[in-house]
Design a protein around this motif. Structure first.
Motif, PDB file in Angstrom:
ATOM      1  N   HIS A   4       0.843  -1.205   0.000  1.00  0.00           N
ATOM      2  CA  HIS A   4       0.000   0.000   0.000  1.00  0.00           C
ATOM      3  C   HIS A   4       0.877   1.253   0.000  1.00  0.00           C
ATOM      4  O   HIS A   4       0.603   2.205  -0.741  1.00  0.00           O
ATOM      5  N   LEU A   5       1.919   1.247   0.814  1.00  0.00           N
ATOM      6  CA  LEU A   5       2.862   2.376   0.833  1.00  0.00           C
ATOM      7  C   LEU A   5       3.474   2.600  -0.548  1.00  0.00           C
ATOM      8  O   LEU A   5       3.549   3.746  -1.019  1.00  0.00           O
ATOM      9  N   ALA A   6       3.899   1.527  -1.183  1.00  0.00           N
ATOM     10  CA  ALA A   6       4.518   1.644  -2.511  1.00  0.00           C
ATOM     11  C   ALA A   6       3.521   2.169  -3.540  1.00  0.00           C
ATOM     12  O   ALA A   6       3.876   2.981  -4.400  1.00  0.00           O
ATOM     13  N   ARG A   7       2.249   1.732  -3.439  1.00  0.00           N
ATOM     14  CA  ARG A   7       1.219   2.246  -4.355  1.00  0.00           C
ATOM     15  C   ARG A   7       1.002   3.743  -4.144  1.00  0.00           C
ATOM     16  O   ARG A   7       0.905   4.512  -5.095  1.00  0.00           O
ATOM     17  N   LEU A   8       0.927   4.150  -2.883  1.00  0.00           N
ATOM     18  CA  LEU A   8       0.736   5.577  -2.587  1.00  0.00           C
ATOM     19  C   LEU A   8       1.919   6.407  -3.091  1.00  0.00           C
ATOM     20  O   LEU A   8       1.741   7.527  -3.563  1.00  0.00           O
ATOM     21  N   ALA A   9       3.105   5.833  -2.980  1.00  0.00           N
ATOM     22  CA  ALA A   9       4.317   6.547  -3.389  1.00  0.00           C
ATOM     23  C   ALA A   9       4.505   6.527  -4.906  1.00  0.00           C
ATOM     24  O   ALA A   9       5.212   7.371  -5.454  1.00  0.00           O
ATOM     25  N   GLY A  10       3.889   5.572  -5.588  1.00  0.00           N
ATOM     26  CA  GLY A  10       4.069   5.439  -7.023  1.00  0.00           C
ATOM     27  C   GLY A  10       5.342   4.710  -7.395  1.00  0.00           C
ATOM     28  O   GLY A  10       5.626   4.490  -8.567  1.00  0.00           O
ATOM     29  N   ARG A  11       6.104   4.344  -6.412  1.00  0.00           N
ATOM     30  CA  ARG A  11       7.342   3.574  -6.555  1.00  0.00           C
ATOM     31  C   ARG A  11       7.796   3.209  -5.144  1.00  0.00           C
ATOM     32  O   ARG A  11       7.150   3.598  -4.176  1.00  0.00           O
ATOM     33  N   PHE A  24      -0.849   7.377   4.198  1.00  0.00           N
ATOM     34  CA  PHE A  24      -0.823   5.993   4.669  1.00  0.00           C
ATOM     35  C   PHE A  24      -1.499   5.870   6.034  1.00  0.00           C
ATOM     36  O   PHE A  24      -2.281   4.952   6.266  1.00  0.00           O
ATOM     37  N   ARG A  25      -1.208   6.798   6.943  1.00  0.00           N
ATOM     38  CA  ARG A  25      -1.853   6.772   8.267  1.00  0.00           C
ATOM     39  C   ARG A  25      -3.366   6.869   8.137  1.00  0.00           C
ATOM     40  O   ARG A  25      -4.102   6.238   8.887  1.00  0.00           O
ATOM     41  N   ALA A  26      -3.830   7.659   7.181  1.00  0.00           N
ATOM     42  CA  ALA A  26      -5.266   7.857   7.000  1.00  0.00           C
ATOM     43  C   ALA A  26      -5.947   6.681   6.303  1.00  0.00           C
ATOM     44  O   ALA A  26      -7.130   6.433   6.520  1.00  0.00           O
ATOM     45  N   THR A  27      -5.213   5.949   5.471  1.00  0.00           N
ATOM     46  CA  THR A  27      -5.843   4.920   4.640  1.00  0.00           C
ATOM     47  C   THR A  27      -5.305   3.505   4.857  1.00  0.00           C
ATOM     48  O   THR A  27      -5.810   2.565   4.248  1.00  0.00           O
ATOM     49  N   GLY A  28      -4.316   3.339   5.722  1.00  0.00           N
ATOM     50  CA  GLY A  28      -3.647   2.038   5.868  1.00  0.00           C
ATOM     51  C   GLY A  28      -4.411   0.979   6.620  1.00  0.00           C
ATOM     52  O   GLY A  28      -4.159  -0.215   6.449  1.00  0.00           O
ATOM     53  N   GLY A  29      -5.330   1.374   7.501  1.00  0.00           N
ATOM     54  CA  GLY A  29      -6.149   0.415   8.232  1.00  0.00           C
ATOM     55  C   GLY A  29      -5.364  -0.565   9.077  1.00  0.00           C
ATOM     56  O   GLY A  29      -4.303  -0.246   9.626  1.00  0.00           O
ATOM     57  N   GLY A  30      -5.895  -1.787   9.168  1.00  0.00           N
ATOM     58  CA  GLY A  30      -5.289  -2.839   9.982  1.00  0.00           C
ATOM     59  C   GLY A  30      -3.862  -3.193   9.598  1.00  0.00           C
ATOM     60  O   GLY A  30      -3.008  -3.349  10.480  1.00  0.00           O
ATOM     61  N   PRO A  31      -3.576  -3.318   8.293  1.00  0.00           N
ATOM     62  CA  PRO A  31      -2.196  -3.626   7.931  1.00  0.00           C
ATOM     63  C   PRO A  31      -1.203  -2.560   8.398  1.00  0.00           C
ATOM     64  O   PRO A  31      -0.099  -2.876   8.845  1.00  0.00           O
ATOM     65  N   ALA A  32      -1.594  -1.290   8.341  1.00  0.00           N
ATOM     66  CA  ALA A  32      -0.710  -0.222   8.812  1.00  0.00           C
ATOM     67  C   ALA A  32      -0.476  -0.354  10.308  1.00  0.00           C
ATOM     68  O   ALA A  32       0.654  -0.191  10.797  1.00  0.00           O
ATOM     69  N   ALA A  33      -1.541  -0.651  11.054  1.00  0.00           N
ATOM     70  CA  ALA A  33      -1.409  -0.822  12.501  1.00  0.00           C
ATOM     71  C   ALA A  33      -0.487  -1.997  12.822  1.00  0.00           C
ATOM     72  O   ALA A  33       0.329  -1.923  13.752  1.00  0.00           O
TER      73      ALA A  33
END
Length: 149
Positions: A60-67, A84-93
């Motif tokens: 998800h981080l890589a998608r948000l970053a575009g690379r 990422f903090r706003a959209t990462g959900g459970g995996p981010a936690a």
């Protein structure tokens, strides 16, 4: 392709990058950042059941970053981290929990906190006496499980 319980090279680079963003080094307390090689090795060795969630977070981080996140400059990394903090959900936690648990079991970090770097047993750790009345609302709830015979 990596095995199911392993991260790709790009994911490992992003894990190292995001770990340093979560916990930077401190000269004041003489502790490393969470991207320290020993701490990173501990993370990779103990991912276990969290591998899938951490992989999802890193993807998800890589998608948000575009690379890969590791390839971005600091300002862009910060933008991606906010999203990422706003959209990462459970995996981010899960990713943050993995970083924190591995960081705070590092001997150097424990020493900086005034703790002896050792297993909690057989000596144990002393806990301050707490206010047991805080459990009264929980005790007052109706039982949800049947009692064992």
């Amino acid at each position: 392709m990596s095995a199911p319980n392993e991260l790709t090279a790009a994911q490992r680079d992003d894990l190292r990058t995001v770990a340093a963003m979560i916990i930077p080094a401190s000269d004041e307390y003489k502790v490393p950042s969470a991207d320290d090689p020993a701490i990173q090795a501990d993370m990779l060795a103990t991912l276990g059941r969290d591998t899938a969630q951490v992989t999802q977070a890193l993807d998800h981080l890589a998608r948000l970053a575009g690379r890969p996140l590791a390839e971005l400059d600091a300002a862009r990394r910060d933008e991606v981290a906010r999203e990422f903090r706003a959209t990462g959900g459970g995996p981010a936690a899960t990713l943050v929990r993995v970083v924190l648990q591995c960081y705070y079991r590092d001997d150097r970090v424990l020493r900086s906190l005034g703790l002896e770097p050792r297993a909690p047993f057989p000596k144990g750790h002393v806990l301050e006496e707490g206010d047991w009345s805080l459990l009264d609302p929980v005790k007052a709830r109706p039982a949800k499980l049947r009692r064992a015979p």
